[in-house]
Write a protein that holds these residues in place. Structure first.
Motif, PDB file in Angstrom:
ATOM      1  N   THR A  35       0.824  -1.209   0.000  1.00 27.06           N
ATOM      2  CA  THR A  35       0.000   0.000   0.000  1.00 27.06           C
ATOM      3  C   THR A  35       0.860   1.261   0.000  1.00 27.06           C
ATOM      4  OG1 THR A  35      -0.187  -0.180   2.422  1.00 27.06           O
ATOM      5  CG2 THR A  35      -1.983  -1.088   1.099  1.00 27.06           C
ATOM      6  N   ASN A  47      -4.367  -0.102  -7.223  1.00 26.42           N
ATOM      7  CA  ASN A  47      -5.645  -0.407  -6.579  1.00 26.42           C
ATOM      8  C   ASN A  47      -6.523  -1.226  -7.517  1.00 26.42           C
ATOM      9  OD1 ASN A  47      -5.177   0.985  -4.123  1.00 26.42           O
ATOM     10  ND2 ASN A  47      -5.715   2.942  -5.084  1.00 26.42           N
ATOM     11  N   HIS A  54     -13.670   0.621  -5.789  1.00 21.47           N
ATOM     12  CA  HIS A  54     -12.415   0.261  -5.132  1.00 21.47           C
ATOM     13  C   HIS A  54     -12.655  -0.926  -4.201  1.00 21.47           C
ATOM     14  CE1 HIS A  54      -8.844   1.530  -2.338  1.00 21.47           C
ATOM     15  NE2 HIS A  54      -8.664   0.362  -2.921  1.00 21.47           N
ATOM     16  N   HIS A  56     -11.429  -3.033  -1.446  1.00 22.77           N
ATOM     17  CA  HIS A  56     -10.428  -3.007  -0.382  1.00 22.77           C
ATOM     18  C   HIS A  56      -9.986  -4.431  -0.043  1.00 22.77           C
ATOM     19  CE1 HIS A  56     -10.906   1.285   0.674  1.00 22.77           C
ATOM     20  NE2 HIS A  56     -12.141   1.104   0.235  1.00 22.77           N
ATOM     21  N   GLU A  99      -7.337  -3.105   7.866  1.00 22.28           N
ATOM     22  CA  GLU A  99      -8.340  -2.093   7.543  1.00 22.28           C
ATOM     23  C   GLU A  99      -9.417  -2.027   8.631  1.00 22.28           C
ATOM     24  OE1 GLU A  99      -8.322  -0.992   3.068  1.00 22.28           O
ATOM     25  OE2 GLU A  99      -9.517  -2.818   3.318  1.00 22.28           O
ATOM     26  N   LEU A 102     -11.289   1.237   8.741  1.00 18.06           N
ATOM     27  CA  LEU A 102     -12.332   1.371   7.719  1.00 18.06           C
ATOM     28  C   LEU A 102     -13.631   0.725   8.191  1.00 18.06           C
ATOM     29  CD1 LEU A 102     -11.988   0.874   3.909  1.00 18.06           C
ATOM     30  CD2 LEU A 102     -13.683  -0.465   5.138  1.00 18.06           C
ATOM     31  N   ASP A 108     -13.320   5.310   4.071  1.00 22.45           N
ATOM     32  CA  ASP A 108     -11.940   5.034   3.658  1.00 22.45           C
ATOM     33  C   ASP A 108     -11.000   5.987   4.390  1.00 22.45           C
ATOM     34  OD1 ASP A 108      -9.646   4.237   2.468  1.00 22.45           O
ATOM     35  OD2 ASP A 108     -10.234   4.712   0.414  1.00 22.45           O
ATOM     36  N   TYR A 110      -7.922   5.024   5.558  1.00 23.88           N
ATOM     37  CA  TYR A 110      -6.665   4.259   5.648  1.00 23.88           C
ATOM     38  C   TYR A 110      -5.473   5.163   5.913  1.00 23.88           C
ATOM     39  CZ  TYR A 110      -3.524   0.355   4.576  1.00 23.88           C
ATOM     40  OH  TYR A 110      -2.580  -0.642   4.653  1.00 23.88           O
TER      41      TYR A 110
END
Length: 256
Positions: A35, A47, A54, A56, A99, A102, A108, A110
């Motif tokens: 990441t 990504n 997106h 995750h 995550e 999240l 989001d 992160y």
């Protein structure tokens, strides 16, 4: 070393736990590295955004955790299948908890300040699993001498006492000292005997009418936070990467 490993890891059925913990920590480290590379625009990684959505890495993490968890329960503590499923579970748990912020905020976050909670939860989880793994289990081990049985009983009683100190530290709002105290008993003792943080359950219960104690708790918490916020942030940045800083609000225009 081989005898110790056989007696304290293999015989009590802790080998799958060791494999799961190793996979968990390694997955978290690799995920953070990838990441960071994506964030910096380096390397081949990008990504995953099928159809503009997106995806995750918590999504495959949940799938792997479910498969590994149910499979491990069905397979028992021994055998090749138990080891493989423990690794699958560890990988999934690493992806999910990376995550955690999240999931908690349903947003989001992160690379924000709130995203630091994921790093804290991963460190907490690894510490607790390491505690269980390192403990000398008095069960499931054969051919122990009387001295070894007494030593294991002493260790078990020490863990029980230390667990009580850890709970007191948690009630006093000292979560990080409680986590570290699971591995270092002396730290849990310090957290249990010192003043509680002013917003903790302990302070609300026992400091309501002790105004001097509450004032001392507020002052101590302030000085502690000022002293340790810098090192804690640097440690979390080292593990998880520095979060994005919120842009400053626009100020008045300046002349030439």
């Amino acid at each position: 070393m081989g005898h110790w490993f056989q007696q304290n890891i293999v015989e009590p059925g802790k080998l799958p736990l060791l494999l799961a913990l190793s996979a968990f920590v390694l997955t978290f480290a690799i995920t953070r590295m990838i990441t960071r590379m994506i964030r910096a625009g380096k390397g081949p990684f990008r990504n995953v955004t099928p159809g503009g959505v997106h995806v995750h890495h918590v999504v495959p993490g949940v799938v792997l955790s479910v498969v590994g968890g149910f499979g491990a329960v069905a397979s028992g503590q021994h055998g090749v299948a138990a080891g493989i499923l423990a690794v699958v579970f560890g990988v999934g748990a690493g992806l999910v908890l990376d995550e955690f912020a999240l999931i908690l905020h349903l947003d989001d976050v992160y690379w924000t300040e709130e995203g630091r909670q994921s790093v804290e939860v991963v460190v907490l989880t690894a510490s607790l699993v390491l505690l269980v793994l390192a403990g000398f289990s008095p069960l499931g081990v054969d051919e122990l001498t009387g001295r070894e049985q007494q030593n294991r009983l002493d260790v078990t009683l020490t863990y029980v006492l230390n667990f009580g100190l850890v709970l007191i530290a948690l009630f006093k709002g000292k979560a990080r000292m409680a986590v570290l105290g699971t591995l270092v008993p002396f730290v849990a003792l310090i957290g249990a005997v010192r003043l509680a943080r002013p917003t903790s359950l302990w302070a609300r219960r026992f400091y309501r009418r002790r105004h001097r104690a509450r004032a001392r708790a507020v002052l101590r918490a302030y000085h502690h936070d000022v002293r340790w916020v810098g090192p804690r942030r640097r440690f979390e940045d080292l593990i998880g990467g520095a979060p994005d800083r919120a842009p400053l609000p626009p100020g008045p225009e300046r002349g030439p």
